[in-house]
Design an enzyme around this catalytic site. Structure first.
Site, mmCIF file in Angstrom:
data_model
loop_
_atom_site.group_PDB
_atom_site.id
_atom_site.type_symbol
_atom_site.label_atom_id
_atom_site.label_comp_id
_atom_site.label_asym_id
_atom_site.label_seq_id
_atom_site.Cartn_x
_atom_site.Cartn_y
_atom_site.Cartn_z
ATOM 1 N N TYR A 15 63.339 38.010 27.348
ATOM 2 C CA TYR A 15 63.593 37.612 28.730
ATOM 3 C C TYR A 15 62.589 38.237 29.699
ATOM 4 O O TYR A 15 62.048 37.562 30.582
ATOM 5 C CB TYR A 15 65.018 38.013 29.108
ATOM 6 C CG TYR A 15 65.445 37.672 30.504
ATOM 7 C CD1 TYR A 15 65.656 36.342 30.886
ATOM 8 C CD2 TYR A 15 65.664 38.662 31.455
ATOM 9 C CE1 TYR A 15 66.063 36.024 32.172
ATOM 10 C CE2 TYR A 15 66.075 38.354 32.738
ATOM 11 C CZ TYR A 15 66.262 37.035 33.086
ATOM 12 O OH TYR A 15 66.670 36.723 34.357
ATOM 13 N N ASP A 60 67.095 17.904 32.616
ATOM 14 C CA ASP A 60 66.567 19.020 31.825
ATOM 15 C C ASP A 60 65.131 19.284 32.240
ATOM 16 O O ASP A 60 64.221 18.531 31.886
ATOM 17 C CB ASP A 60 66.644 18.683 30.338
ATOM 18 C CG ASP A 60 66.279 19.859 29.444
ATOM 19 O OD1 ASP A 60 65.709 20.835 29.959
ATOM 20 O OD2 ASP A 60 66.545 19.782 28.229
ATOM 21 N N GLU A 114 78.271 36.645 30.968
ATOM 22 C CA GLU A 114 78.586 37.376 32.194
ATOM 23 C C GLU A 114 77.891 38.734 32.219
ATOM 24 O O GLU A 114 77.611 39.327 31.185
ATOM 25 C CB GLU A 114 80.103 37.551 32.356
ATOM 26 C CG GLU A 114 80.761 38.452 31.318
ATOM 27 C CD GLU A 114 81.125 37.746 30.027
ATOM 28 O OE1 GLU A 114 81.893 38.313 29.235
ATOM 29 O OE2 GLU A 114 80.612 36.619 29.786
ATOM 30 N N LYS A 115 77.640 39.211 33.433
ATOM 31 C CA LYS A 115 77.013 40.518 33.617
ATOM 32 C C LYS A 115 78.088 41.575 33.859
ATOM 33 O O LYS A 115 79.264 41.271 33.995
ATOM 34 C CB LYS A 115 76.006 40.457 34.757
ATOM 35 C CG LYS A 115 74.848 39.506 34.445
ATOM 36 C CD LYS A 115 73.772 39.540 35.506
ATOM 37 C CE LYS A 115 72.608 38.629 35.128
ATOM 38 N NZ LYS A 115 71.532 38.668 36.136
ATOM 39 N N GLN A 159 75.030 54.948 31.653
ATOM 40 C CA GLN A 159 73.897 54.147 32.118
ATOM 41 C C GLN A 159 74.011 53.936 33.631
ATOM 42 O O GLN A 159 75.102 53.741 34.161
ATOM 43 C CB GLN A 159 73.860 52.779 31.443
ATOM 44 C CG GLN A 159 74.062 52.757 29.952
ATOM 45 C CD GLN A 159 75.502 52.479 29.573
ATOM 46 O OE1 GLN A 159 76.350 53.355 29.674
ATOM 47 N NE2 GLN A 159 75.790 51.253 29.142
ATOM 48 N N LYS A 212 87.903 42.389 32.307
ATOM 49 C CA LYS A 212 88.600 43.276 31.370
ATOM 50 C C LYS A 212 89.745 44.022 32.059
ATOM 51 O O LYS A 212 90.824 44.190 31.490
ATOM 52 C CB LYS A 212 87.607 44.272 30.760
ATOM 53 C CG LYS A 212 86.621 43.635 29.790
ATOM 54 C CD LYS A 212 85.611 44.663 29.270
ATOM 55 C CE LYS A 212 84.628 44.042 28.298
ATOM 56 N NZ LYS A 212 83.649 45.032 27.771
ATOM 57 N N ASP A 237 70.222 20.645 37.835
ATOM 58 C CA ASP A 237 70.651 21.526 36.758
ATOM 59 C C ASP A 237 70.864 20.693 35.503
ATOM 60 O O ASP A 237 71.175 19.507 35.592
ATOM 61 C CB ASP A 237 71.953 22.244 37.136
ATOM 62 C CG ASP A 237 72.116 23.559 36.394
ATOM 63 O OD1 ASP A 237 72.419 23.509 35.182
ATOM 64 O OD2 ASP A 237 71.960 24.622 37.011
ATOM 65 N N SER A 277 62.756 38.965 37.687
ATOM 66 C CA SER A 277 63.837 39.890 37.345
ATOM 67 C C SER A 277 63.306 41.317 37.219
ATOM 68 O O SER A 277 62.129 41.544 36.891
ATOM 69 C CB SER A 277 64.466 39.465 36.013
ATOM 70 O OG SER A 277 65.275 40.480 35.475
#
Length: 323
Positions: free
Chosen positions: A147, A52, A189-190, A218, A198, A32, A116
């Protein structure tokens, strides 16, 4: 025992995958670009390398002496990051290109690419009552800008490396993976992690309000990390040459996601909808017909159960940071 390199091993999914491969008895090289202290998980029994992989030399070094490669490394995050950093997302194509080229040059036997659900045609995701997305629905192409195009292009590259050079490539289209040991604050974050944070913050501060991006109607499906790792390994070891969905078909609205986290926390919050915030497509769900037929795979962890495990972990991390 196999010699396996996991690119993106310091990330959320990569860290869990490294742990699973080590548990099977493999030698794992986890690579990583982040400093080790920034990795989500550092497994002491792995060969942990900071490099990298946008550079070809680093990718060649990462693949040296390996039998297989899992390419999960990418510059990405939740919808807020993806919509505001399209160029950075596109640059991940350098990692994908150099890692599959290094796999070819080093004679690796198998190469896995983490794609994805963002590759899917946006016209099929305009409504909340979405029809589950089948693998063929990626074409004609109209993926998520930035993306999604990077992912779709790299899928094709893997296909042509298989066809032209004979390298065995496997591709999974991940659908919204969540769970412990992932990003939960900072902008990458997703949705499940963001909502957990939250709710935890609202309960801790007594300010019983929550901001929701979009109108909350959604629809999405979310896959717990353990199911993702199991499916990833099954796909890598299968004979499936074409990209395949890896996700849950348990559809939920964002409002429903908030309902579940509120229930876990034992709190009810006043909801404020930020209609101009990045919210992605209106509806997305995984059609799992192909993976059930080919591998007999289906998620084993219900959303409510996975959310509770995720909430507890983020709660502990929140307390460590904020007291």
């Amino acid at each position: 025992m196999r010699n396996i390199v996991v690119a993106g091993g310091g990330g959320f999914i990569g860290g869990h995958l490294v742990g699973a491969l080590l548990a099977e008895g493999h030698h794992v090289r986890s690579v990583d670009c982040k400093p080790l202290e920034g990795w989500y998980q550092v497994h002491k029994n792995a060969e942990n390398v900071v490099a990298d992989l946008r550079g070809l030399d680093a990718s060649m070094t990462a693949c040296a002496g390996m039998d297989e490669s899992f390419q999960l490394a990418a510059d990405m995050g939740g919808m807020g990051f993806i919509e505001n950093n399209r160029a950075l997302c596109m640059l991940s194509v350098l990692i994908n290109t150099h890692m599959v080229l290094a796999a070819k040059e080093r004679g690796l036997q198998r190469f896995f690419y983490a794609s994805s659900a963002c590759v899917y045609n946006a016209d099929r995701q305009k409504h909340e009552d979405v029809v589950p997305l089948r693998e063929e629905d990626a074409y004609p192409a109209m993926p998520e800008d930035g993306y999604g195009w990077e992912k779709l292009f790299s899928e094709r590259m893997c296909r042509h490396f298989r066809e032209d050079f004979g390298i065995v490539t496997r591709i999974a289209r991940y659908h919204n993976v969540y769970g412990p040991h992932g990003t939960w604050e900072g902008g990458r974050e997703k949705a499940p992690a963001a909502i957990c944070r939250k709710v935890i913050h609202a309960k801790a501060t007594g300010e019983l309000d929550i901001e929701i991006w979009g109108d909350g109607r959604q629809t999405r499906s979310f896959m717990y990390i353990d199911d993702c790792v199991k499916g990833t390994l099954d796909i890598m070891r299968s004979g499936i040459e074409e990209p395949i969905n890896l996700g849950s078909s348990e559809l939920v609205t964002i409002n429903g996601l908030v309902d579940a986290v509120e229930d876990i926390a034992g709190v009810k919050l006043r909801r404020h909808y930020k209609l101009d915030a990045p919210k992605g497509v209106n509806g997305r769900n995984s059609d799992n017909t192909m993976i059930q037929r080919e591998l007999g795979w289906e998620p084993s962890i219900r959303l409510r159960d996975g959310l509770e495990l995720t909430y507890r972990w983020i709660h502990d991390e929140y307390v460590k940071k904020h007291g």
